[in-house]
Motif scaffolding. Structure first.
Motif, PDB file in Angstrom:
ATOM      1  N   ASP A  52      34.601  21.811  14.591  1.00 47.68           N
ATOM      2  CA  ASP A  52      34.723  20.834  15.673  1.00 47.68           C
ATOM      3  C   ASP A  52      33.851  21.167  16.870  1.00 47.68           C
ATOM      4  N   ASP A  53      32.997  22.157  16.747  1.00 47.18           N
ATOM      5  CA  ASP A  53      32.206  22.533  17.918  1.00 47.18           C
ATOM      6  C   ASP A  53      31.170  21.462  18.220  1.00 47.18           C
ATOM      7  N   VAL A  54      31.202  20.993  19.432  1.00 48.76           N
ATOM      8  CA  VAL A  54      30.256  19.956  19.847  1.00 48.76           C
ATOM      9  C   VAL A  54      29.198  20.606  20.720  1.00 48.76           C
ATOM     10  N   LEU A  55      27.956  20.252  20.417  1.00 48.71           N
ATOM     11  CA  LEU A  55      26.887  20.722  21.291  1.00 48.71           C
ATOM     12  C   LEU A  55      26.755  19.750  22.446  1.00 48.71           C
ATOM     13  N   ASP A  56      27.050  20.215  23.638  1.00 50.74           N
ATOM     14  CA  ASP A  56      26.955  19.331  24.794  1.00 50.74           C
ATOM     15  C   ASP A  56      25.512  18.941  25.039  1.00 50.74           C
TER      16      ASP A  56
ATOM     17  N   VAL B   3      28.730  12.282  23.279  1.00 52.10           N
ATOM     18  CA  VAL B   3      28.221  12.377  21.909  1.00 52.10           C
ATOM     19  C   VAL B   3      27.332  11.169  21.662  1.00 52.10           C
TER      20      VAL B   3
END
Lengths: 99, 185, 854
Positions: free
Chosen positions: B138-142, B22
């Motif tokens: 909580d979705d994280v964009l890698d 992140v």
């Protein structure tokens, strides 16, 4: 980076665009507001493409860009014609559809 | 993080490529662009000068292109710049000029009942915000390398061939339609 | 991208190119439609040649498919005989004692299907499902369409939308063929809706006239009310049948065979089946003009006559009947037809027969008489289906198409050449048999067929329906059918009389409707009124017609009347009545021939001893080739080792047959009577076939004869009473006409006529005649007794106008009031619409979110 970032930005743009469509009287400005809405949609597509690691979202975003270009072309042509016929592009004057 | 206000986009991306976690710099860049976009979009729908509205729209669309780069959609970003800023905006400016809009401030760009738009927009935003937060909290964009353009073209010329052809017809039809509508007989 | 799935037959059945490629039958007209729309106007015959060619090609392929289907059925019988011959030779004697003579295996339909689109594992097919029923209707539709297009060549010649007319006709044929050959409900709906659209386009073909446009809308919306039922019913069937279909037949809940099998498997709850069959029957009510929704059909006569003939009598309106026949097991189980349940279908059919027949009495428009007659005949088909008489109903679809199409084309011929584009029997017709002998002959043959007189087509089918209704235990409906048959004879006699007998009136007498129409006096008294514009030319013929009332020696008028020739010289080519051209007569004559002969496709009474002929069951072609056999079929059998399984399966019907041989009910078990054995499915219920008896045939013929006798008797009595007076009148008026030659003014003539002659001499007689006219023609002849007319009027005024139209109007009023209330919302301002749109979407989405969260 969080997915929410993109999606919220898109939501804000979308709502501003909707406000513009409702509030504006000038036809060209309404078309611009529609462009805002479409841009918001494109942002969503791209964000989801990234989130799912799938390029289909981008494929669709490009389709949306193409359709938006077509829409602006036809829309502005219509605005020109309205202007030629009525010497005004104020949308509230166009109430022939009144029930 | 010592990233100043004069953050360079390319540096950001290079950094993003280097650190696949992140990335705070990326977030700050996103935030800055987003702020500019929101301000510009707001101006588009509130300014009293039609030409200014068009220029603000340029800013919004350029911001969208920048966000596309952040979302590793480089081809789209370029297409966005070329199609929107290159072509669509020119159309808009021509449209404004051909309809003899006032240069300078102008009253009466808004409807009488324009206030109606506020509750609708706010309500819509409340709904969208709630749904987005609830669903993708909580979705994280890698971080990832940009999608290669040939992957995009592969998709267009295989799975999406028929829609692709259809869109080309739509564009053709729109071009002809625009000519038919706008020409003087 | 496309994958062909051939469903192989369980038996070693022959197939063939035509059966496998039957989808071409519907595809060719569809391509034809595109060609006509695209290039029709530039073609030498304005696109009509494409329509004709595509229908001819369809007919060829359909015929080929029909022949191959018959070969397939025969091959099954032979193969079956060989397969079970050895193992069961001992019991064949017992078997042949049963009704069918031998165990006939179920013939698998030939299904050719492509995946049209798919969604989450559910595949929607598009293709052909060829079995006896679909082959029959494919041939029928292609044949009738071709003939009607030939007819239209001349009939609509010079029309301003000639090309579009042929395009719509061709598209209609394509839609009907798609529906008839559909292998799943989605395709059926597709064809169904194409037909609805074409019906709308063709009824409103002359939309410049507001009446036509309103009629088109009325037809479209009325049918649409029923279509809701189709969608709902299809959805119910899908959710009911899908699990069964996926588990047992490797298909899905839209597949028609799966639906048939599921309905007979006993797995569906009776409630589901009742709901589905009711919903689907509502669709059939709308499309086939059954009782509450029949009102659109007479109004649909606003379209050109070929349209009335093709769509609104012989093909499209039987779509509802076809729907019921196609997924008959659903209705069979849903309405409990097996156990003689009084089904919705039968009741509606019975009501429709009588109501529509009564309405036919009070119509003056010849096409409306035929329209109500169509409604009534469709009622027979529904009655048959509702009481388990599947085959007779389908047979009636077949024969009815020929004779009703012929009647309509004859009516078109009359209006085209005989009555100057008028359809009003009282004003503009009469005496036309002299002028149009071919049309008259065809009309008579078709009328006899429609009314069910013995050698004609209608007898074999209609009588079979009535017979089976009685044999299946519906005694009351049996009598309803007989009453309907008598009423049919009566109103057709009236129509025939008014059109072809008596003296020419109005346009039929060479008089312009526009000029003479308001002169009620003259037309009512059948005095020949001569329009001022054509006085000299029209006079000699009028005189001769008037002078020859009792005699029959004016045949020469048909061709060589000098006055008639004179008419051709003036600007109105079709001014006086004359026979139509060859292109119009050709289809009529062919149809009339078929109206006479098509009944011999399935002459059940000849197969037995009823008429003393006993030709054996071989003459019942439809029973052999069209009716699906009711034998259970093992699930999932490949073609290779089908023989064994079939042998095993024969045991079940064997026991049933033996039970029958014991003298008990052979119909206690079997498909549709009891749950099929595990591992087998049924596709068609075991329907009963009534054994014709001479007494019943005589009864129904007697009733028809009674109807004829009553109607003709009243006519003759009336005219024998009236003729002397009428001749007296014309004798006097001849002198009047002498004065008229000088005065050249018909009103002047009327004044003279009234003052000098009529007032003193004829007026009492005229008054009496008028009274007779009002009270006898309208009261007695029209309804054969005032009760008929009163009942007709009562039904028309109260049920048709008040209840049905009232309900329609009430819904209209409600809609209108709501509309007024909402009018301010329709400001015409785009921005407000946008605000409403987005606001409503927001509110709706918020509601959904709240509902989902809580």
């Amino acid at each position: 980076m969080l997915a929410v970032n993109f999606l919220l930005l898109a939501a804000v743009l979308f709502c501003i665009g909707v406000f513009g469509v409702i509030a504006r009287r000038n036809a060209v400005l309404v078309l611009m507001s529609i462009e805002l809405i479409l841009a918001a949609v494109n942002l969503n597509f791209v964000a989801f493409a990234m989130m799912n690691d799938n390029i289909d979202g981008q494929v669709f975003a490009l389709f949306v860009i193409a359709i938006a270009a077509a829409e602006v072309g036809v829309g502005l042509a219509m605005v020109l014609m309205i202007y030629r016929n009525r010497k005004s592009i104020a949308l509230d004057g166009l109430s022939e559809m009144k029930g | 993080m010592a990233v100043g206000w004069t953050v360079n986009l390319h540096a950001l991306i290079a950094q993003a490529d280097a650190e696949p976690s992140v990335n705070i710099a990326l977030n700050i860049g996103f935030g800055l662009i987003a702020t500019v976009m929101i301000f510009a979009a707001f101006s588009v729908v509130t300014t009293k000068n039609v030409v200014h509205a068009a220029l603000y729209l340029v800013l919004v669309l350029a911001g969208v292109a920048a966000q596309f780069i952040l979302a590793s959609a480089e081809f789209l970003a370029v297409a966005q710049v070329m199609v929107y800023i290159g072509a669509v905006m020119v159309l808009f400016l021509f449209g404004i000029m051909l309809t003899r809009a006032q240069i300078g401030k102008e009253d009466g760009l808004n409807n009488q009942g324009w206030q109606l738009g506020i509750p609708v927009a706010v309500g819509l935003f409340g709904l969208l915000g709630y749904v987005v937060f609830n669903t993708f909290e909580d979705d994280v964009l890698d971080e990832r390398a940009p999608f290669p353009t040939e992957q995009l073209s592969d998709q267009y010329l295989s799975a999406y061939l028929v829609p692709f052809l259809a869109v080309s017809f739509v564009l053709l039809a729109a071009a002809i339609g625009a000519i038919v509508l706008a020409r003087k007989d | 991208m496309l994958a062909v799935e051939d469903t192989h037959a369980a038996l070693e059945l022959s197939s063939g190119w035509f059966l496998e490629n039957a989808w071409l039958i519907a595809l060719i007209p569809a391509i034809g439609f595109a060609l006509i729309i695209g290039f029709g106007k530039k073609m030498p015959m304005k696109g009509s040649e494409v329509g004709l060619a595509s229908m001819a090609a369809s007919l060829v392929i359909a015929t080929g498919a029909g022949i191959q289907w018959m070969q397939r059925t025969d091959s099954a019988s032979h193969g079956d005989a060989e397969a079970i011959g050895g193992a069961f030779s001992g019991v064949r004697g017992a078997l042949s004692a049963s009704e069918s003579g031998q165990v006939e295996p179920y013939i698998e339909p030939v299904v050719t299907q492509w995946v049209w689109w798919q969604n989450s594992g559910l595949e929607f097919g598009l293709g052909s499902h060829i079995d006896g029923l679909s082959v029959l209707l494919l041939c029928l539709v292609a044949f009738i369409s071709l003939l009607v297009q030939v007819f239209s060549l001349d009939y609509v010649r010079g029309d301003r939308r000639y090309t579009h007319f042929f395009a719509a006709l061709t598209l209609f044929s394509s839609g009907m063929l798609v529906m008839v050959m559909s292998s799943n409900m989605v395709q059926l709906i597709l064809g169904w809706e194409i037909m609805g659209l074409c019906s709308f386009m063709l009824i409103g073909h002359w939309w410049e006239d507001a009446y036509n446009s309103h009629s088109a809308l009325k037809a479209f919306f009325t049918v649409r009310v029923g279509d809701v039922g189709l969608l709902v019913g299809t959805a119910i069937l899908f959710f009911g049948a899908n699990d069964f279909a996926v588990a047992n037949l490797d298909s899905n809940g839209f597949d028609i065979r799966a639906i048939q099998a599921w309905a007979l498997s006993g797995e569906g709850s009776s409630w589901t089946l009742i709901m589905a069959s009711s919903a689907l029957f509502i669709a059939a009510i709308g499309k086939s003009g059954q009782f509450p929704l029949h009102t659109w059909l007479p109004d649909a006569m606003a379209g050109p006559t070929p349209v009335s003939s093709l769509l609104h009598s012989s093909t499209m309106v039987v779509a509802g009947v076809f729907l019921v026949a196609r997924i008959y097991p659903v209705f069979w189980e849903g309405f409990n037809i097996a156990n003689g349940g009084v089904s919705f279908i039968a009741v509606i059919g019975g009501i429709t027969i009588v109501v529509a027949a009564l309405l036919a009495f009070v119509q003056d428009d010849i096409k409306k008489v035929l329209a109500y007659s169509t409604v009534s005949q469709l009622g027979y088909m529904m009655l048959g289906l509702g009481t388990g008489a599947w085959l007779p109903a389908v047979f009636h679809v077949f024969t009815h198409a020929f004779f009703k199409c012929c009647l309509f084309l004859a009516a078109g011929s009359i209006s085209h050449s005989g009555s100057h584009h008028s359809f009003d029997m009282k004003k503009d017709m009469g005496g036309l048999r002299k002028f149009m002998p071919v049309t008259f002959g065809a009309w008579c043959v078709s009328t006899l067929a429609l009314t069910g007189v013995i050698p004609f087509a209608g007898f074999w089918s209609k009588d079979e329906i009535i017979d089976n209704v009685g044999a299946n235990g519906y005694t009351f409906l049996f009598w309803v059918g007989l009453v309907g048959a008598a009423l049919t004879a009566m109103y057709m006699t009236r129509a025939t009389y008014l059109t072809f007998f008596g003296e020419p009136r109005g346009a039929a007498a060479g008089i312009h409707h526009d000029d003479a129409g308001h002169d009620e006096y003259a037309t009512e008294f059948r005095e020949v009124v001569i329009s001022s514009t054509d006085l000299v030319a029209a006079l000699p013929k009028s005189l001769s017609a008037a002078a020859n009332v009792p005699g029959d020696d004016i045949e020469h008028d048909a061709e060589g009347d000098p006055a008639h020739g004179g008419h051709h010289a003036d600007e109105h080519d079709d001014h006086g009545p004359h026979e139509s051209g060859k292109l119009i007569l050709f289809p009529i004559v062919i149809l009339a021939f078929l109206a006479l002969t098509s009944g011999f496709v399935n002459p059940t009474p000849l197969a037995g001893d009823a008429l003393g002929a006993n030709l054996g069951e071989g003459v019942e072609l439809l029973k052999k080739y069209v009716e699906p056999r009711y034998e259970p079929v093992a699930i999932g059998e490949a073609a290779g080792h089908a023989g064994e399984s079939i042998q095993l399966l024969e045991l079940a019907p064997l026991s049933a047959a033996e039970a029958g041989a014991d003298g008990k009910d052979a119909y206690a078990t079997g498909c549709g009577r009891s749950t099929p054995e595990p591992g087998t499915v049924c596709f068609f219920p075991k329907v009963k076939h009534a054994v014709p008896e001479l007494s019943k045939i005589l009864l129904s013929l007697g009733v028809v004869a009674l109807g004829y006798a009553a109607a003709i008797g009243f006519c003759m009595a009336f005219y024998k009473n009236k003729n002397p007076r009428l001749v007296g009148l014309t004798e006097r008026s001849r002198i009047a006409r002498g004065g008229y030659l000088f005065l050249k003014n018909k009103y002047y003539l009327d004044v003279l006529y009234q003052n000098v002659f009529v007032y003193f001499v004829s007026r009492p007689l005229a008054k009496a005649t008028y009274w007779v006219n009002q009270n006898v023609i309208d009261g007695v002849v029209n309804g054969v007794g005032t009760s008929g007319k009163k009942a007709g009027n009562w039904v028309y005024n109260n049920i048709d106008q008040k209840i049905v139209d009232g309900a329609v109007n009430a819904s209209g009023t409600v809609a209108s009031e709501t509309g007024h209330g909402l009018q301010p919302v329709q400001s015409g301002k785009v921005n407000q619409y946008g605000a409403l749109l987005f606001g409503a979407a927001t509110v709706g989405a918020i509601v959904l979110v709240i509902l989902n969260v809580s």
